[in-house]
Write a protein that holds these residues in place. Structure first.
Motif, PDB file in Angstrom:
ATOM      1  N   UNK A 256      36.442 -38.277  58.007  1.00 11.94           N
ATOM      2  CA  UNK A 256      35.373 -37.503  59.157  1.00 11.94           C
ATOM      3  C   UNK A 256      36.147 -36.992  59.611  1.00 11.94           C
ATOM      4  N   UNK A 257      36.653 -36.239  59.513  1.00 16.33           N
ATOM      5  CA  UNK A 257      37.485 -34.992  60.599  1.00 16.33           C
ATOM      6  C   UNK A 257      36.401 -33.974  60.544  1.00 16.33           C
ATOM      7  N   UNK A 258      35.278 -33.663  59.390  1.00 12.21           N
ATOM      8  CA  UNK A 258      34.719 -33.190  59.025  1.00 12.21           C
ATOM      9  C   UNK A 258      33.518 -33.046  60.312  1.00 12.21           C
ATOM     10  N   UNK A 259      32.981 -33.827  60.136  1.00 13.45           N
ATOM     11  CA  UNK A 259      31.593 -34.615  60.989  1.00 13.45           C
ATOM     12  C   UNK A 259      31.711 -34.777  61.844  1.00 13.45           C
ATOM     13  N   UNK A 260      32.804 -34.863  62.824  1.00 14.08           N
ATOM     14  CA  UNK A 260      32.936 -34.761  64.059  1.00 14.08           C
ATOM     15  C   UNK A 260      33.130 -33.274  64.487  1.00 14.08           C
ATOM     16  N   UNK A 261      33.947 -32.489  63.860  1.00 12.44           N
ATOM     17  CA  UNK A 261      34.177 -31.078  63.763  1.00 12.44           C
ATOM     18  C   UNK A 261      32.027 -30.530  64.687  1.00 12.44           C
ATOM     19  N   UNK A 262      31.690 -31.386  63.509  1.00  9.76           N
ATOM     20  CA  UNK A 262      30.162 -30.987  63.261  1.00  9.76           C
ATOM     21  C   UNK A 262      30.058 -30.715  64.512  1.00  9.76           C
ATOM     22  N   UNK A 263      30.144 -32.610  65.424  1.00  9.83           N
ATOM     23  CA  UNK A 263      29.246 -33.030  66.460  1.00  9.83           C
ATOM     24  C   UNK A 263      29.920 -31.991  67.649  1.00  9.83           C
ATOM     25  N   UNK A 264      30.846 -30.831  67.281  1.00  9.05           N
ATOM     26  CA  UNK A 264      31.355 -30.219  68.601  1.00  9.05           C
ATOM     27  C   UNK A 264      32.514 -30.452  69.000  1.00  9.05           C
ATOM     28  N   UNK A 265      33.516 -31.878  68.114  1.00 14.60           N
ATOM     29  CA  UNK A 265      34.857 -32.257  69.206  1.00 14.60           C
ATOM     30  C   UNK A 265      35.577 -31.744  67.704  1.00 14.60           C
ATOM     31  N   UNK A 266      37.026 -31.540  68.329  1.00 13.32           N
ATOM     32  CA  UNK A 266      37.913 -31.345  67.317  1.00 13.32           C
ATOM     33  C   UNK A 266      38.624 -31.793  66.782  1.00 13.32           C
ATOM     34  N   UNK A 267      38.183 -32.843  67.115  1.00 14.38           N
ATOM     35  CA  UNK A 267      38.554 -33.726  65.645  1.00 14.38           C
ATOM     36  C   UNK A 267      38.519 -35.330  65.782  1.00 14.38           C
ATOM     37  N   UNK A 268      39.069 -35.639  65.447  1.00 17.28           N
ATOM     38  CA  UNK A 268      38.840 -37.233  65.179  1.00 17.28           C
ATOM     39  C   UNK A 268      40.401 -38.119  65.815  1.00 17.28           C
ATOM     40  N   UNK A 269      40.866 -38.622  67.737  1.00 17.00           N
ATOM     41  CA  UNK A 269      41.771 -39.072  68.000  1.00 17.00           C
ATOM     42  C   UNK A 269      41.545 -40.301  67.169  1.00 17.00           C
ATOM     43  N   UNK A 270      42.243 -41.125  66.555  1.00 13.44           N
ATOM     44  CA  UNK A 270      42.546 -42.582  66.829  1.00 13.44           C
ATOM     45  C   UNK A 270      44.132 -42.863  67.701  1.00 13.44           C
ATOM     46  N   UNK A 271      43.735 -44.187  68.671  1.00 11.52           N
ATOM     47  CA  UNK A 271      45.040 -44.463  69.786  1.00 11.52           C
ATOM     48  C   UNK A 271      44.904 -46.040  69.333  1.00 11.52           C
ATOM     49  N   UNK A 272      46.176 -46.491  69.810  1.00 12.56           N
ATOM     50  CA  UNK A 272      46.361 -48.035  69.562  1.00 12.56           C
ATOM     51  C   UNK A 272      46.210 -48.838  71.382  1.00 12.56           C
ATOM     52  N   UNK A 273      45.804 -49.705  70.867  1.00 12.46           N
ATOM     53  CA  UNK A 273      46.084 -50.709  72.652  1.00 12.46           C
ATOM     54  C   UNK A 273      46.662 -52.000  71.971  1.00 12.46           C
ATOM     55  N   UNK A 274      47.884 -52.574  73.073  1.00 15.41           N
ATOM     56  CA  UNK A 274      48.045 -53.985  72.257  1.00 15.41           C
ATOM     57  C   UNK A 274      49.235 -53.544  70.677  1.00 15.41           C
ATOM     58  N   UNK A 275      48.520 -54.986  70.424  1.00 12.16           N
ATOM     59  CA  UNK A 275      49.712 -55.350  69.555  1.00 12.16           C
ATOM     60  C   UNK A 275      49.088 -54.160  67.673  1.00 12.16           C
ATOM     61  N   UNK A 276      47.704 -54.061  67.937  1.00 12.33           N
ATOM     62  CA  UNK A 276      47.389 -53.501  66.555  1.00 12.33           C
ATOM     63  C   UNK A 276      47.988 -51.989  67.002  1.00 12.33           C
ATOM     64  N   UNK A 277      48.086 -51.316  68.480  1.00  5.65           N
ATOM     65  CA  UNK A 277      48.525 -50.358  68.697  1.00  5.65           C
ATOM     66  C   UNK A 277      50.107 -50.269  68.066  1.00  5.65           C
TER      67      UNK A 277
END
Ligand code: BF8
Ligand code: SF4
Length: 673
Positions: free
Chosen positions: A298-319
């Protein structure tokens, strides 16, 4: 053989029990300190765990020492040896029964959590094999074959699908077996010596769930009053926890790939306000792997919304899971999860199970973060909820990413404040990755590279750093203090869970940290590995072995070392430390590690001081029976000394016994620690 006595075991130093309310030193992590002060500067009224910790002081002395019993509703009964009438509960339960019962019930909680996670992954593997989870695949067929062979499953002539089905069913049998045959994921991963010991002590679990429910039954009002028997029941459930963890690790590797060294970044500075930011938080990779995939699509949809893309970051053990397998950046460990939201730049936080603070939802109100829960048994009122199903995993993950894109659109000119702290992180050291590293020096017997380095005195042994953050201590401080001290003293360091998070955020998972903190022997050892294996990014000071269920990888390492050295685990110079243990899962892990024969330091006092007998069982008798024991010490510097003592004691004994065995042409004594 004299009984093992550490002169300071059994006593604890006089460190203040509780952090002083109002103590400004809340975290060793500069990003967290900046995030917390930023909140005040921005005039926001939100409270965090750090504030609520202070508000909870003073905490109840009966609860802190484990002598409050709430098991039946005649209670609570609060026991006190100082008063004649309060020495027993209403039913007559004494302090040793109450303390032991309370302790093992937390093992049951931890074991239930880990084994549920393992079962979830086993069901996913079965669904993949049966074609019911089209978004998933088998990424590591070689591991599938290895695990099948280990479990005694015939692999010849079988397709991946057939084997996956058989391995998944073997795992599920560990949860459903009606007979007393022991758990296969336990018995196929421990030394023969440990198997005999567990059998002899009658602590071999069969059906994982039965061990947990039996323990609950054993500890209700009017059942077991014998503290030793209660603790043995706890050990059985803890070994069931180990089996559940091993299932989680093995089967996740088969589905998502076995981690290999990867370079990424850690700490809050990885959140980039120019992107749609999604934090994945919890423990189970089944969901988060799909979020990573959906974010890419969905990178393209994020760009359309004005962002540079989608960034996923992690927290705790899923991270940790995503960091190990996908190189996803780690934003926070447990005690900084709220601070991640307080940056104002998190558009969504997708959570699965465990260690997720309900406070996230309240905080998200101030920062317009979408909190998305996904488990039927882990909901937070007011959050978005998806009943996550493997059969439509990617489709659901895309909906979650779209929610985040929507929140990004609403961000507008709202102020964001991301603490600019991040560190390079070299991670991804599964057991397979470590062995391939050692194999660059000795391809036939990779683990011998490690055991030889111990036997010739180059390094003093291995230490595992595991476990949580606990706000009774400044966040991360104890982890980092003990680790630096052990590094200076030539101990090979591995880490998991939030301890690994602490190391990653502090830059200890970098080659630069080797130069800065390793003693001469450790430096020489790591450099020798580097020269032989030539890893692109160099090698770190602390080797990240994964999430908390991946402590199973660490157990496999000490088992491999024991087998190579021709001894049982209690003789291997290997120690573990949970400097800031908090969760019931940490109690379960610590208990199985002790039963396996490992000295385990815990840096926060668990509620056991109310019974001298239980305290003695954990710190002394455990050593006589299993060869491992607990070391309770709140002062990190004293704890480091005690861990080094335990390693040196083992290395010394190994040397003495090896010498005698050679001289008299006998095998190394195996029966006495
Ligand atoms: O399982 S270390 S705070 S996140 S319980 Fe929780 Fe403790 Fe962190 Fe991972 Ni483990
Ligand atoms: Fe009190 Fe016994 Fe009930 Fe516990 S089980 S609350 S000690 S009466």
């Amino acid at each position: 053989m004299p009984r093992y006595r550490n002169t300071v075991v059994g006593k604890i130093t006089d460190q203040t029990r509780l952090k002083r309310p109002g103590d400004p030193k809340r975290s060793a992590d500069p990003a967290v300190m900046e995030g917390l002060s930023g909140l005040q500067e921005r005039g926001l009224k939100a409270t965090t765990s750090y504030d609520r910790f202070v508000a909870q002081q003073p905490q109840c002395g009966f609860g802190l020492t484990g002598v409050c019993c709430r098991i039946c509703i005649q209670g609570p009964c609060r026991l006190s040896s100082r008063s004649d009438v309060h020495q027993k509960g209403i039913c007559g339960a004494t302090e040793y029964t109450v303390v032991a019962r309370n302790l093992v019930r937390s093992i049951a909680g931890g074991s239930a959590n880990h084994s549920d996670h393992g079962r979830h992954i086993a069901v996913t593997l079965l669904e993949i094999a049966e074609g019911k989870a089209p978004d998933y695949k088998i990424t590591d067929p070689e591991k599938l074959r290895r695990v099948a062979t280990r479990l005694g499953i015939e692999t010849e002539g079988k397709s991946e699908q057939e084997l996956a089905r058989e391995v998944a069913l073997a795992a599920l049998e560990d949860y459903s077996r009606a007979s007393d045959e022991p758990s296969r994921f336990l018995t196929t991963t421990i030394t023969e010596g440990r198997f005999k010991k567990f059998k002899h002590c009658n602590v071999l679990p069969s059906n994982i769930y039965r061990s947990i429910s039996e323990l609950m039954s054993q500890t209700v009002m009017g059942m077991d009053a014998d503290p030793v028997n209660i603790i043995f029941g706890g050990i059985k459930a803890a070994l069931a926890d180990f089996a559940g963890e091993h299932i989680a690790t093995d089967l996740a590797d088969i589905i998502f790939g076995t981690p290999r060294p990867t370079v990424t970044e850690s700490n809050l500075g990885v959140i980039d306000p120019e992107y749609v930011n999604i934090a994945t938080h919890g423990h189970n990779p089944t969901l988060s792997e799909m979020v990573v995939e959906a974010a890419r699509e969905l990178e393209g949809e994020a760009k359309k919304a004005g962002a540079k893309g989608v960034k996923v970051v992690g927290i705790c053990c899923t991270g940790n899971e995503l960091l190990m397998r996908k190189g996803v950046a780690l934003a926070a460990n447990q005690a900084s999860q709220e601070v991640a939201i307080m940056t104002g730049a998190l558009d969504a936080i997708v959570v699965d199970v465990q260690c997720i603070q309900p406070s996230l939802r309240t905080l998200s109100e101030c920062f317009n973060t979408r909190v998305i829960t996904t488990s039927q048994i882990a909901k937070i009122p007011g959050s978005y909820h998806f009943d996550f199903q493997e059969s439509k995993a990617l489709e659901q993950a895309k909906e979650m990413v779209r929610l985040a894109i929507g929140a990004y659109r609403e961000r507008g000119s709202r102020e964001v404040s991301v603490p600019q702290h991040k560190q390079k992180t070299t991670a991804g050291f599964s057991l397979e990755a470590l062995m391939s590293l050692f194999g660059a020096i000795n391809p036939e017997k990779p683990v011998k590279v490690l055991t030889d380095a111990i036997e010739n005195g180059e390094i003093k042994g291995v230490a595992l750093f595991a476990g949580c953050n606990n706000l009774k201590q400044p966040q991360d401080h104890a982890h980092l203090t003990i680790i630096r001290e052990l590094a200076k003293n030539d101990v090979f360091l591995v880490a998991t869970g939030c301890s690994a998070g602490a190391c990653a955020k502090a830059g200890l998972m970098t080659p630069a940290a080797v130069d800065a903190f390793a003693g001469e022997g450790l430096k020489k050892f790591i450099k020798r590995l580097e020269e032989a294996a030539k890893p692109e990014a160099g090698l770190p000071l602390v080797f990240h072995m994964g999430s908390c269920v991946d402590n199973s990888r660490v157990a496999d390492l000490w088992t491999a070392m024991a087998e190579e050295m021709g001894v049982d685990v209690p003789r291997v110079p290997f120690v573990a430390s949970a400097p800031e243990a908090m969760h019931e899962k940490a109690v379960a892990i610590g208990t199985w590690a002790v039963a396996m024969g490992i000295p385990v330091h815990v840096g926060v006092m668990p509620p056991v001081e109310g019974s001298g007998l239980v305290y003695g069982i954990l710190t002394q008798i455990a050593h006589d029976v299993y060869g491992g024991h607990f070391i309770f010490e709140r002062d990190p510097e004293v704890a480091a000394r005690m861990l080094l003592d335990a390693l040196e004691y083992r290395a010394w004994k190994l040397g003495i016994h090896r010498h005698a065995a050679k001289k008299y042409q006998t095998s190394i004594m195996a029966s006495s620690w």
